[in-house]
Each structure stands twice: as structure tokens, then as C-alpha cells.
Write a protein that holds these residues in place. Sequence first.
Motif, PDB file in Angstrom:
ATOM      1  N   SER A 193       0.806  -1.219   0.000  1.00 16.68           N
ATOM      2  CA  SER A 193       0.000   0.000   0.000  1.00 16.68           C
ATOM      3  C   SER A 193       0.841   1.272   0.000  1.00 16.68           C
ATOM      4  O   SER A 193       0.400   2.313  -0.487  1.00 16.68           O
ATOM      5  CB  SER A 193      -0.917   0.014   1.230  1.00 16.68           C
ATOM      6  OG  SER A 193      -0.146   0.171   2.412  1.00 16.68           O
ATOM      7  N   GLY A 194       2.016   1.232   0.624  1.00 12.73           N
ATOM      8  CA  GLY A 194       2.851   2.423   0.737  1.00 12.73           C
ATOM      9  C   GLY A 194       2.418   3.382   1.827  1.00 12.73           C
ATOM     10  O   GLY A 194       3.014   4.443   1.994  1.00 12.73           O
ATOM     11  N   LEU A 195       1.413   3.011   2.619  1.00 15.68           N
ATOM     12  CA  LEU A 195       0.901   3.882   3.663  1.00 15.68           C
ATOM     13  C   LEU A 195       1.790   3.793   4.905  1.00 15.68           C
ATOM     14  O   LEU A 195       2.146   2.698   5.342  1.00 15.68           O
ATOM     15  CB  LEU A 195      -0.537   3.500   4.019  1.00 15.68           C
ATOM     16  CG  LEU A 195      -1.533   3.503   2.846  1.00 15.68           C
ATOM     17  CD1 LEU A 195      -2.891   2.995   3.299  1.00 15.68           C
ATOM     18  CD2 LEU A 195      -1.657   4.903   2.250  1.00 15.68           C
ATOM     19  N   THR A 196       2.115   4.955   5.498  1.00 15.62           N
ATOM     20  CA  THR A 196       3.045   4.975   6.626  1.00 15.62           C
ATOM     21  C   THR A 196       2.467   5.580   7.905  1.00 15.62           C
ATOM     22  O   THR A 196       3.116   5.509   8.952  1.00 15.62           O
ATOM     23  CB  THR A 196       4.315   5.766   6.258  1.00 15.62           C
ATOM     24  OG1 THR A 196       3.961   7.123   5.942  1.00 15.62           O
ATOM     25  CG2 THR A 196       5.043   5.127   5.077  1.00 15.62           C
ATOM     26  N   PHE A 197       1.274   6.163   7.849  1.00 16.75           N
ATOM     27  CA  PHE A 197       0.740   6.848   9.033  1.00 16.75           C
ATOM     28  C   PHE A 197      -0.780   6.745   9.060  1.00 16.75           C
ATOM     29  O   PHE A 197      -1.427   6.886   8.017  1.00 16.75           O
ATOM     30  CB  PHE A 197       1.160   8.320   8.994  1.00 16.75           C
ATOM     31  CG  PHE A 197       0.684   9.107  10.183  1.00 16.75           C
ATOM     32  CD1 PHE A 197       1.414   9.116  11.359  1.00 16.75           C
ATOM     33  CD2 PHE A 197      -0.514   9.806  10.124  1.00 16.75           C
ATOM     34  CE1 PHE A 197       0.959   9.833  12.459  1.00 16.75           C
ATOM     35  CE2 PHE A 197      -0.968  10.519  11.230  1.00 16.75           C
ATOM     36  CZ  PHE A 197      -0.222  10.524  12.397  1.00 16.75           C
ATOM     37  N   PRO A 198      -1.366   6.558  10.282  1.00 22.76           N
ATOM     38  CA  PRO A 198      -0.708   6.165  11.539  1.00 22.76           C
ATOM     39  C   PRO A 198      -0.317   4.700  11.513  1.00 22.76           C
ATOM     40  O   PRO A 198      -0.857   3.922  10.722  1.00 22.76           O
ATOM     41  CB  PRO A 198      -1.775   6.450  12.589  1.00 22.76           C
ATOM     42  CG  PRO A 198      -3.068   6.293  11.855  1.00 22.76           C
ATOM     43  CD  PRO A 198      -2.819   6.749  10.453  1.00 22.76           C
ATOM     44  N   SER A 199       0.590   4.318  12.374  1.00 26.15           N
ATOM     45  CA  SER A 199       1.225   3.014  12.250  1.00 26.15           C
ATOM     46  C   SER A 199       0.262   1.845  12.467  1.00 26.15           C
ATOM     47  O   SER A 199       0.395   0.814  11.806  1.00 26.15           O
ATOM     48  CB  SER A 199       2.402   2.898  13.223  1.00 26.15           C
ATOM     49  OG  SER A 199       1.989   3.124  14.553  1.00 26.15           O
ATOM     50  N   LEU A 200      -0.688   1.969  13.380  1.00 26.67           N
ATOM     51  CA  LEU A 200      -1.555   0.824  13.676  1.00 26.67           C
ATOM     52  C   LEU A 200      -2.557   0.561  12.560  1.00 26.67           C
ATOM     53  O   LEU A 200      -2.798  -0.597  12.202  1.00 26.67           O
ATOM     54  CB  LEU A 200      -2.282   1.050  15.004  1.00 26.67           C
ATOM     55  CG  LEU A 200      -1.393   1.080  16.255  1.00 26.67           C
ATOM     56  CD1 LEU A 200      -2.238   1.242  17.512  1.00 26.67           C
ATOM     57  CD2 LEU A 200      -0.549  -0.189  16.355  1.00 26.67           C
ATOM     58  N   ARG A 201      -3.128   1.625  12.015  1.00 33.22           N
ATOM     59  CA  ARG A 201      -4.055   1.482  10.887  1.00 33.22           C
ATOM     60  C   ARG A 201      -3.714   2.554   9.863  1.00 33.22           C
ATOM     61  O   ARG A 201      -4.414   3.567   9.736  1.00 33.22           O
ATOM     62  CB  ARG A 201      -5.507   1.619  11.355  1.00 33.22           C
ATOM     63  CG  ARG A 201      -5.954   0.491  12.271  1.00 33.22           C
ATOM     64  CD  ARG A 201      -7.390   0.665  12.695  1.00 33.22           C
ATOM     65  NE  ARG A 201      -7.823  -0.415  13.560  1.00 33.22           N
ATOM     66  CZ  ARG A 201      -9.026  -0.482  14.136  1.00 33.22           C
ATOM     67  NH1 ARG A 201      -9.911   0.499  13.917  1.00 33.22           N
ATOM     68  NH2 ARG A 201      -9.352  -1.494  14.916  1.00 33.22           N
ATOM     69  N   PRO A 202      -2.644   2.363   9.100  1.00 26.94           N
ATOM     70  CA  PRO A 202      -2.151   3.439   8.215  1.00 26.94           C
ATOM     71  C   PRO A 202      -3.157   3.816   7.128  1.00 26.94           C
ATOM     72  O   PRO A 202      -3.754   2.958   6.493  1.00 26.94           O
ATOM     73  CB  PRO A 202      -0.868   2.852   7.629  1.00 26.94           C
ATOM     74  CG  PRO A 202      -0.981   1.374   7.824  1.00 26.94           C
ATOM     75  CD  PRO A 202      -1.803   1.159   9.044  1.00 26.94           C
ATOM     76  N   ARG A 203      -3.316   5.131   6.968  1.00 28.40           N
ATOM     77  CA  ARG A 203      -4.237   5.664   5.967  1.00 28.40           C
ATOM     78  C   ARG A 203      -3.567   6.659   5.025  1.00 28.40           C
ATOM     79  O   ARG A 203      -4.145   7.034   4.013  1.00 28.40           O
ATOM     80  CB  ARG A 203      -5.421   6.368   6.659  1.00 28.40           C
ATOM     81  CG  ARG A 203      -6.238   5.495   7.573  1.00 28.40           C
ATOM     82  CD  ARG A 203      -7.448   6.239   8.141  1.00 28.40           C
ATOM     83  NE  ARG A 203      -7.067   7.416   8.898  1.00 28.40           N
ATOM     84  CZ  ARG A 203      -6.711   7.409  10.185  1.00 28.40           C
ATOM     85  NH1 ARG A 203      -6.657   6.256  10.837  1.00 28.40           N
ATOM     86  NH2 ARG A 203      -6.402   8.525  10.804  1.00 28.40           N
ATOM     87  N   LEU A 204      -2.359   7.129   5.397  1.00 23.97           N
ATOM     88  CA  LEU A 204      -1.699   8.183   4.633  1.00 23.97           C
ATOM     89  C   LEU A 204      -0.261   7.807   4.308  1.00 23.97           C
ATOM     90  O   LEU A 204       0.395   7.097   5.070  1.00 23.97           O
ATOM     91  CB  LEU A 204      -1.687   9.493   5.433  1.00 23.97           C
ATOM     92  CG  LEU A 204      -3.029  10.078   5.860  1.00 23.97           C
ATOM     93  CD1 LEU A 204      -2.803  11.251   6.799  1.00 23.97           C
ATOM     94  CD2 LEU A 204      -3.848  10.506   4.649  1.00 23.97           C
ATOM     95  N   THR A 205       0.238   8.327   3.197  1.00 20.01           N
ATOM     96  CA  THR A 205       1.659   8.272   2.881  1.00 20.01           C
ATOM     97  C   THR A 205       2.244   9.647   3.175  1.00 20.01           C
ATOM     98  O   THR A 205       1.956  10.620   2.477  1.00 20.01           O
ATOM     99  CB  THR A 205       1.885   7.901   1.402  1.00 20.01           C
ATOM    100  OG1 THR A 205       1.357   6.609   1.147  1.00 20.01           O
ATOM    101  CG2 THR A 205       3.380   7.914   1.072  1.00 20.01           C
TER     102      THR A 205
END
Length: 240
Positions: A193-205
Motif C-alpha cells: 500500500s505504501g501507507l506509513t501513518f498512523p502506524s496501527l491502521r495506516p491511511r496516509l503516505t
Amino acid sequence: MEIKVMTFNIRHGLGMDRRINIGRIAKAIKLANPDIIGLNEVDRHFSGRSYFKDQLFELADLLEMSSAFGPAITVKIPFVSATGQYGNALLSRYPILSSEVIPFNFIKGIFEGRSLLQSAIQIDGKVVRVCVTHLSFNPFLRKIQTDFIAQRMFRNAFPSIVMGDFNMLPGSGNWRKITEKSTDAWQAAGTGSGLTFPSLRPRLTLDYIFTRGVEVTGAEVVSDIRDASDHLPLTASIRL
């Protein structure tokens, strides 16, 4: 020759369990086995929140790596003749030839300090310029900081890597400015996915590795350890 680089916002070692644990940060880094690591939100004797410890010294010792530090904020520690610092850092298996801190003091006094740490690293007889930064939440300041990086960080003859927490989204105007001069490692060779934030349920890069003069052969988010920080680390494999 191929190396692996990592960018990781460690939030001064504060995990999702609200506990400070630099050993857990070191474990997350070891899991990915990178050769060069750019770190954001690192404390050096900064305040009681991190027990006034030198977090970069601890990480460099645990990982047996060379290090460089680029303060964004420097404060006077009450009751002692010392200063505390907070900012960006670099860890490397390879020799760090030089380092320079470029403060982003375009507008002074009203926003959290930001800076860019620029280092020259010798890798197999070649010099690679590696920069670590953490851009502002403020859209106006972030635009100025992005313009500086796009205009200044990719115009030399050396292979270049610029990484960190950019607080911007892929495809945004700021992202396009930088990728006109460089390659987004994730866009070039990322998996997942490449998503890095937030760590527990990442939604953003929000975290990026930008390169110029090298070949990106792979990129991935390290998701095995999600509780070490509020960001997940991003790695890229790079062929010089």
C-alpha cells in the motif's frame, strides 16, 4: 552495488503504548537491515519526555553505526549548563565524510523549528549525498521548504537521496515539484500500500525517499512492528 536505505519518524521513541523505548526502535530497524537510516523527531538531552537521554547515541551504539545529527530545535535545560536538541539524524554502515545542518528559518519565531541534515557518505569508493528532513505541518511553510529542496538538493553531480517525513500526499503540488527533479522510490518500485501513518491502521503516505542519479530496485513499508512509533518505516533498495 546495491544498498538499502530507510526513513523512519521515531517520535522520540514514544510507542503506541505511550512508552519510551529506544530498544524497540533499534529492533524495528534491525528487522529491515538497512545500510543507511534517516530519522525524524530524535531527542538529544531534550527534555524530561525522553529522560534527557541522547537517543542518537543509544541507537548508534545498539546498531553499531556511524551517526550525524541535525538539530531543528535547541533549548536551554533548566538548572544545568547544557542544551537540549530535537531534530533529524542519520545512521550509516558506511563512513560519513561530512555533515551540514541547513535551518529552515525562512520565517522566524512563530512555528516549530525545522531543518535539513545534509551528509556525504562514501560507499564503495563513491560519494553519495544523503539528506534527511522533516517538513512543516503549515501549508505555507511547507511550500517554501519544498521549493528549497526542489531547487537546491538535486542539482549536483553526486548521486543524491533525500528522505524523511514530508507531511504531504502523493500527487500533491509539493510532491510534483520534487518529483520533477527526482524519483519517488515508492512510485518507482514500491510493493504493497505504501501507507506509513498512523502506524496501527495506516491511511496516509507521509514519509518518502527521493533519489537522483541512482536506480531504485524496490521499496516497501516495514509493517512487522507497528507499535514502536506512530509512523511506519519506509525502505528502498538502491543500485549505485
